[in-house]
Design an enzyme around this catalytic site. Sequence first.
Site, PDB file in Angstrom:
ATOM      1  N   ASN A 197       0.668   4.314   0.938  1.00  0.00           N
ATOM      2  CA  ASN A 197       0.693   5.337   2.090  1.00  0.00           C
ATOM      3  C   ASN A 197       1.060   4.358   3.344  1.00  0.00           C
ATOM      4  O   ASN A 197       1.535   5.154   4.330  1.00  0.00           O
ATOM      5  CB  ASN A 197      -0.554   5.999   2.433  1.00  0.00           C
ATOM      6  CG  ASN A 197      -0.714   7.245   1.313  1.00  0.00           C
ATOM      7  OD1 ASN A 197      -0.151   8.241   1.636  1.00  0.00           O
ATOM      8  ND2 ASN A 197      -1.450   7.060   0.334  1.00  0.00           N
ATOM      9  N   HIS A 208      -8.517  -8.374   0.339  1.00  0.00           N
ATOM     10  CA  HIS A 208      -8.060  -8.828   1.989  1.00  0.00           C
ATOM     11  C   HIS A 208      -8.965  -9.750   2.517  1.00  0.00           C
ATOM     12  O   HIS A 208     -10.375  -9.547   2.348  1.00  0.00           O
ATOM     13  CB  HIS A 208      -7.965  -7.474   2.553  1.00  0.00           C
ATOM     14  CG  HIS A 208      -6.754  -6.500   2.345  1.00  0.00           C
ATOM     15  ND1 HIS A 208      -6.475  -5.918   1.069  1.00  0.00           N
ATOM     16  CD2 HIS A 208      -5.429  -6.497   3.166  1.00  0.00           C
ATOM     17  CE1 HIS A 208      -5.263  -5.301   1.341  1.00  0.00           C
ATOM     18  NE2 HIS A 208      -4.753  -5.492   2.161  1.00  0.00           N
ATOM     19  N   GLU A 235      -8.465 -11.502   7.866  1.00  0.00           N
ATOM     20  CA  GLU A 235      -7.296 -11.201   8.573  1.00  0.00           C
ATOM     21  C   GLU A 235      -7.814 -11.203  10.244  1.00  0.00           C
ATOM     22  O   GLU A 235      -6.928 -11.724  10.892  1.00  0.00           O
ATOM     23  CB  GLU A 235      -7.194  -9.550   8.271  1.00  0.00           C
ATOM     24  CG  GLU A 235      -6.634  -9.325   6.955  1.00  0.00           C
ATOM     25  CD  GLU A 235      -6.556  -7.763   6.949  1.00  0.00           C
ATOM     26  OE1 GLU A 235      -5.690  -7.012   7.357  1.00  0.00           O
ATOM     27  OE2 GLU A 235      -7.170  -7.374   6.197  1.00  0.00           O
ATOM     28  N   PRO A 247      -7.764   6.027  -4.031  1.00  0.00           N
ATOM     29  CA  PRO A 247      -7.750   7.514  -4.267  1.00  0.00           C
ATOM     30  C   PRO A 247      -8.214   8.029  -3.228  1.00  0.00           C
ATOM     31  O   PRO A 247      -9.050   7.785  -2.382  1.00  0.00           O
ATOM     32  CB  PRO A 247      -8.740   7.383  -5.499  1.00  0.00           C
ATOM     33  CG  PRO A 247      -8.985   5.936  -5.963  1.00  0.00           C
ATOM     34  CD  PRO A 247      -8.755   5.232  -4.881  1.00  0.00           C
ATOM     35  N   ARG A 248      -7.563   9.442  -3.008  1.00  0.00           N
ATOM     36  CA  ARG A 248      -8.048  10.125  -2.029  1.00  0.00           C
ATOM     37  C   ARG A 248      -8.266  11.884  -2.480  1.00  0.00           C
ATOM     38  O   ARG A 248      -7.202  11.921  -3.404  1.00  0.00           O
ATOM     39  CB  ARG A 248      -6.899  10.056  -0.990  1.00  0.00           C
ATOM     40  CG  ARG A 248      -7.272  10.661   0.260  1.00  0.00           C
ATOM     41  CD  ARG A 248      -6.467  10.250   1.540  1.00  0.00           C
ATOM     42  NE  ARG A 248      -5.359   9.789   0.771  1.00  0.00           N
ATOM     43  CZ  ARG A 248      -3.974  10.247   1.355  1.00  0.00           C
ATOM     44  NH1 ARG A 248      -4.133  11.435   1.753  1.00  0.00           N
ATOM     45  NH2 ARG A 248      -2.851   9.711   0.712  1.00  0.00           N
ATOM     46  N   ASP A 284       3.064  -5.521   2.843  1.00  0.00           N
ATOM     47  CA  ASP A 284       1.937  -4.849   2.926  1.00  0.00           C
ATOM     48  C   ASP A 284       2.568  -3.372   3.394  1.00  0.00           C
ATOM     49  O   ASP A 284       1.972  -2.383   2.525  1.00  0.00           O
ATOM     50  CB  ASP A 284       1.423  -5.480   4.334  1.00  0.00           C
ATOM     51  CG  ASP A 284      -0.065  -5.263   4.325  1.00  0.00           C
ATOM     52  OD1 ASP A 284      -0.490  -4.795   3.433  1.00  0.00           O
ATOM     53  OD2 ASP A 284      -0.680  -5.675   5.481  1.00  0.00           O
ATOM     54  N   HIS A 335       0.606  -1.133   0.146  1.00  0.00           N
ATOM     55  CA  HIS A 335      -0.094   0.053   0.124  1.00  0.00           C
ATOM     56  C   HIS A 335       0.898   1.282   0.030  1.00  0.00           C
ATOM     57  O   HIS A 335       1.789   1.223   0.859  1.00  0.00           O
ATOM     58  CB  HIS A 335      -0.775  -0.041   1.218  1.00  0.00           C
ATOM     59  CG  HIS A 335      -1.839  -1.033   1.270  1.00  0.00           C
ATOM     60  ND1 HIS A 335      -3.137  -1.155   1.140  1.00  0.00           N
ATOM     61  CD2 HIS A 335      -1.651  -2.438   2.039  1.00  0.00           C
ATOM     62  CE1 HIS A 335      -3.534  -2.378   1.304  1.00  0.00           C
ATOM     63  NE2 HIS A 335      -2.782  -2.954   1.757  1.00  0.00           N
TER      64      HIS A 335
HETATM   65  P1  IMP Z   1      -3.243   3.846   0.429  1.00  0.00           P
HETATM   66  O1  IMP Z   1      -4.422   2.950  -0.142  1.00  0.00           O
HETATM   67  O2  IMP Z   1      -2.174   4.204  -0.246  1.00  0.00           O
HETATM   68  O3  IMP Z   1      -3.766   5.024   1.177  1.00  0.00           O
HETATM   69  O4  IMP Z   1      -2.596   2.876   1.744  1.00  0.00           O
HETATM   70  C1  IMP Z   1      -3.143   3.139   2.962  1.00  0.00           C
HETATM   71  C2  IMP Z   1      -4.444   1.984   3.337  1.00  0.00           C
HETATM   72  O5  IMP Z   1      -4.256   0.881   3.086  1.00  0.00           O
HETATM   73  C3  IMP Z   1      -4.809   2.165   4.608  1.00  0.00           C
HETATM   74  O6  IMP Z   1      -5.936   3.272   5.015  1.00  0.00           O
HETATM   75  C4  IMP Z   1      -5.689   0.574   4.550  1.00  0.00           C
HETATM   76  O7  IMP Z   1      -6.975   1.101   4.224  1.00  0.00           O
HETATM   77  C5  IMP Z   1      -5.087   0.068   3.782  1.00  0.00           C
HETATM   78  N1  IMP Z   1      -4.482  -1.393   4.329  1.00  0.00           N
HETATM   79  C6  IMP Z   1      -2.988  -1.137   4.623  1.00  0.00           C
HETATM   80  N2  IMP Z   1      -2.783  -2.190   5.104  1.00  0.00           N
HETATM   81  C7  IMP Z   1      -3.860  -3.081   5.165  1.00  0.00           C
HETATM   82  C8  IMP Z   1      -4.217  -4.296   5.768  1.00  0.00           C
HETATM   83  O8  IMP Z   1      -3.157  -5.010   6.193  1.00  0.00           O
HETATM   84  N3  IMP Z   1      -5.301  -4.723   5.925  1.00  0.00           N
HETATM   85  C9  IMP Z   1      -6.290  -3.726   5.240  1.00  0.00           C
HETATM   86  N4  IMP Z   1      -6.298  -2.560   4.819  1.00  0.00           N
HETATM   87  C10 IMP Z   1      -4.945  -2.247   4.783  1.00  0.00           C
HETATM   88 ZN    ZN Z   2      -2.600  -5.104   2.937  1.00  0.00          ZN
END
Ligand code: IMP
Ligand code: ZN
Length: 342
Positions: A21, A198, A201, A100-101, A277, A19
């Site tokens: 962020n 996902h 978990e 997307p944000r 992750d 991910h």
């Molecule tokens: P982004 O999508 O680039 O903003 O990355 C961060 C987002 O990824 C977080 O706000 C979560 O929604 C999601 N995320 C990151 N790791 C996990 C996980 O292990 N389980 C579920 N969602 C995750």
């Molecule tokens: Zn993840």
Amino acid sequence: MANLTDFCVQLPKIEVHAHINGSLSPQTMRALVARKVDMNPELAAFEIPDSLDRIDDFFSLFKFIYQLTDDEVSVAFATQQIMEEFAADGVRYLELRTTPRANSAKGMTKASYIDTVLTTIATKCPAGMLTKLIISIDRRNTLEEAQYTVDLALKARECGFPIVGVDLCGDVMKGSFEALRPAFERARQQGQFPLTLHFNEVKENMHEAPELLSIYPERLGHATLLDDPSRAIIYERAVPVEICMTSNVFSKTVPSYEDHHVKELLEEGHPFILCTDDKGVFGSDLSNEYVLAANTFGLNREQLFEASFKSIDAIFANNETKDQLRAIWGAWKNQHQDLFTE
Ligand code: IMP
Ligand code: ZN
């Protein structure tokens, strides 16, 4: 002779569960804090904790992290840094993912956010590594928001950008897959996008498993807790599992490395891909995940190479790309036989 860490850094690797962020390194976070601290002094006090009591504490960290990537320049910087760090760690094929944000205060829309990430991938991807993007739908999204994410994916691909799949992510205790299913179905039907979800978990998620599996996801993230019917389906269909050992131990969804469910997949010969992750939050690069797998489950270097090589089968790419990567892996092995003697 290289030590195990050197071997795992040099080993060509596939990363498909990262991910954006969650992948900001401490250096990248510091650089972004420096850029923003005058406007927002509270940022100076933030530190990533050494461990978390519960997975819920993980999701609240993003309230801080999202303040660091709240404009297009920061998003571009973060994306470039992440690609460079993965490449330096020996990753040759990277599927990043992001949700997307928008931030109206800084003129960032969901469309410009995705455009920024994709333009950075197109222009700044280091030589020797391929980077693609999976677009994420957050469990907290409304169906309308999820459909808009699919719109963005379809449009970006029409423009020739490498969007290769759609993900379901987000706070495991929130939302429901069923409410978002039409968006995933459209992604599949209209875009032929492969899906990665996902999955299981935490035990509170397990009741959703039949619905998630009924859409025939191409890959699953984590798949930590399997009841017998889910296990049977996943094994029968040979659905590859994205394995993030440190993430799971850090978030306490598995009790220890020794008890990690990848052990069962190894014993069964079931396809899996070692991934990070959120390497920024969990402080573990992909090479370190290979070291951990080797040390925990007694894998030798040949087996580590095999795990990395077999991961190519599960990437969201066509056969031509897979064959090109297999050739790169094969050539690397031929040239580095000396690294295989321990
Ligand atoms: P982004 O999508 O680039 O903003 O990355 C961060 C987002 O990824 C977080 O706000 C979560 O929604 C999601 N995320 C990151 N790791 C996990 C996980 O292990 N389980 C579920 N969602 C995750
Ligand atoms: Zn993840």
